[in-house]
Design a protein around this motif. Structure first.
Motif, mmCIF file in Angstrom:
data_model
loop_
_atom_site.group_PDB
_atom_site.id
_atom_site.type_symbol
_atom_site.label_atom_id
_atom_site.label_comp_id
_atom_site.label_asym_id
_atom_site.label_seq_id
_atom_site.Cartn_x
_atom_site.Cartn_y
_atom_site.Cartn_z
ATOM 1 N N ALA A 62 0.816 -1.219 0.000
ATOM 2 C CA ALA A 62 0.000 0.000 0.000
ATOM 3 C C ALA A 62 0.846 1.264 0.000
ATOM 4 O O ALA A 62 0.298 2.376 -0.004
ATOM 5 C CB ALA A 62 -0.941 0.005 1.205
ATOM 6 N N ASP A 63 2.166 1.124 0.004
ATOM 7 C CA ASP A 63 3.030 2.316 -0.035
ATOM 8 C C ASP A 63 2.777 3.110 -1.310
ATOM 9 O O ASP A 63 2.663 2.530 -2.403
ATOM 10 C CB ASP A 63 4.507 1.915 0.004
ATOM 11 C CG ASP A 63 4.959 1.426 1.369
ATOM 12 O OD1 ASP A 63 4.195 1.571 2.337
ATOM 13 O OD2 ASP A 63 6.088 0.887 1.453
ATOM 14 N N ASP A 64 2.696 4.419 -1.169
ATOM 15 C CA ASP A 64 2.599 5.262 -2.353
ATOM 16 C C ASP A 64 3.867 5.076 -3.189
ATOM 17 O O ASP A 64 4.976 5.295 -2.686
ATOM 18 C CB ASP A 64 2.453 6.727 -1.941
ATOM 19 C CG ASP A 64 2.303 7.643 -3.136
ATOM 20 O OD1 ASP A 64 1.171 7.813 -3.601
ATOM 21 O OD2 ASP A 64 3.331 8.174 -3.608
ATOM 22 N N GLU B 92 -2.487 6.945 6.346
ATOM 23 C CA GLU B 92 -3.162 6.304 5.225
ATOM 24 C C GLU B 92 -4.053 7.329 4.554
ATOM 25 O O GLU B 92 -4.866 7.990 5.203
ATOM 26 C CB GLU B 92 -3.996 5.117 5.705
ATOM 27 C CG GLU B 92 -4.655 4.358 4.560
ATOM 28 C CD GLU B 92 -5.477 3.177 5.033
ATOM 29 O OE1 GLU B 92 -6.294 2.675 4.257
ATOM 30 O OE2 GLU B 92 -5.297 2.776 6.210
ATOM 31 N N GLN B 93 -3.890 7.486 3.263
ATOM 32 C CA GLN B 93 -4.637 8.500 2.532
ATOM 33 C C GLN B 93 -5.076 7.921 1.185
ATOM 34 O O GLN B 93 -4.232 7.601 0.347
ATOM 35 C CB GLN B 93 -3.763 9.750 2.323
ATOM 36 C CG GLN B 93 -4.463 10.929 1.683
ATOM 37 C CD GLN B 93 -3.506 12.095 1.499
ATOM 38 O OE1 GLN B 93 -2.740 12.136 0.552
ATOM 39 N NE2 GLN B 93 -3.524 13.038 2.435
ATOM 40 N N GLY B 94 -6.368 7.768 1.014
ATOM 41 C CA GLY B 94 -6.870 7.225 -0.227
ATOM 42 C C GLY B 94 -6.381 5.821 -0.520
ATOM 43 O O GLY B 94 -6.162 5.465 -1.683
ATOM 44 N N ASN C 186 5.080 15.622 -0.571
ATOM 45 C CA ASN C 186 4.342 16.846 -0.241
ATOM 46 C C ASN C 186 3.374 16.704 0.922
ATOM 47 O O ASN C 186 2.641 17.635 1.237
ATOM 48 C CB ASN C 186 3.605 17.376 -1.473
ATOM 49 C CG ASN C 186 2.771 16.311 -2.160
ATOM 50 O OD1 ASN C 186 2.341 15.343 -1.518
ATOM 51 N ND2 ASN C 186 2.552 16.477 -3.452
ATOM 52 N N GLU C 187 3.352 15.525 1.574
ATOM 53 C CA GLU C 187 2.551 15.362 2.787
ATOM 54 C C GLU C 187 3.412 15.488 4.052
ATOM 55 O O GLU C 187 2.902 15.287 5.163
ATOM 56 C CB GLU C 187 1.837 14.007 2.782
ATOM 57 C CG GLU C 187 0.640 13.943 1.840
ATOM 58 C CD GLU C 187 -0.469 14.903 2.216
ATOM 59 O OE1 GLU C 187 -0.634 15.180 3.421
ATOM 60 O OE2 GLU C 187 -1.170 15.381 1.311
#
Length: 266
Positions: A38-40, A83-85, A113-114
């Motif tokens: 799930a890592d971006d 966790e985002q989206g 950018n987070e």
């Protein structure tokens, strides 16, 4: 009897340390297991690039899990996420005092950018992240004791739009020139600014006196002249200050040194 007292004191110290370790605040606000799948992808690639640019194989002891293909970046030492989206996004990077040597890449700020916290204190980092103005969520920026050298008005300009900063430090770097006043002008939540041990000239930025949340300020060990920021002597800034260092190798015009004045001791 003397030995008994010593043994009892030592026992109390050890118990105190044990309790402190049990109840110590965790590094990351979210404590959980993370799925590497799930890592971006962009965040992960950028952190790998950061590790390579900063020679992670030579770090002192803070590279646990770094560059592991099977472990989420959120479980790499010093990294925090949210966790985002449905993706794991990197929000904090704590790699202080760890032997980093290198420079931030041109894509670091645009990709991560987070980020809320960026702490590279006491390493051998040679620049601020190019395009740092893209880190609009950044709350803590700690760059102190790194050889980040050059003209302050030019190098600090990118921090001007970052209105969420609460801690903003680069003490004992090698910056020169005047500290740009506009960089502090729109930061209502700023609590801590440590910029001692550089080679600043000119005056302490007057906007420092308008920081209503300020608790700690240090511009000592520079080559600054001029008046003390008048706003710092008024409420609430004066009431909030717990650490105010503006002397030592500076040449400030006294704001008020009359008996009983709060800044007399400064």
């Amino acid at each position: 009897r003397g030995r008994s007292v010593v043994k009892m004191s030592l026992t109390l110290v050890l118990l105190s340390c044990l309790v402190s370790s049990i109840y110590a605040k965790p590094l990351c606000p979210t404590q959980r297991s993370w799925d590497a799948a799930a890592d971006d992808p962009a965040d992960r690639a950028e952190l790998v690039q950061f590790a390579q640019d900063m020679k992670s194989s030579e770090w002192y002891d803070g590279n646990r899990n770094w560059l592991s293909h099977s472990v989420s970046v959120c479980e790499w030492q010093g990294v925090c996420c949210i966790e985002q989206g449905g993706r794991n996004r990197i929000t904090e990077l704590h790699v202080e005092r760890n032997g980093l040597r290198g420079a931030f890449s041109s894509t670091f700020a645009g990709t991560l950018n987070e980020l809320r916290v960026l702490n590279v204190h006491l390493n051998y980092v040679t620049n601020f992240p190019p395009g740092v103005s893209r880190l609009t969520n950044l709350q803590e920026a700690k760059f102190g004791r790194n050889p980040i050298c050059g003209n302050a008005p030019e190098l600090l300009a990118g921090f001007a739009p970052l209105a969420k900063l609460t801690k903003f430090n680069c003490n004992f770097c090698c910056l020169s020139g005047e500290f740009p006043d506009h960089v502090l002008a729109n930061k209502p939540m700023l609590e801590e600014i440590f910029w001692d041990g550089n080679n600043f000239s000119g005056a302490i930025p007057p906007s420092a006196g308008l920081l209503q949340s300020l608790t700690k300020i240090s511009f000592n060990l520079n080559s600054m002249v001029g008046a003390f920021p008048a706003g710092l002597t008024k409420m609430p800034p004066l009431l909030n200050l717990t650490d105010c260092r503006l002397g030592s190798d500076t040449d400030f015009t006294p704001y008020d040194t009359s008996p009983g004045s709060p800044e007399r001791g400064w």
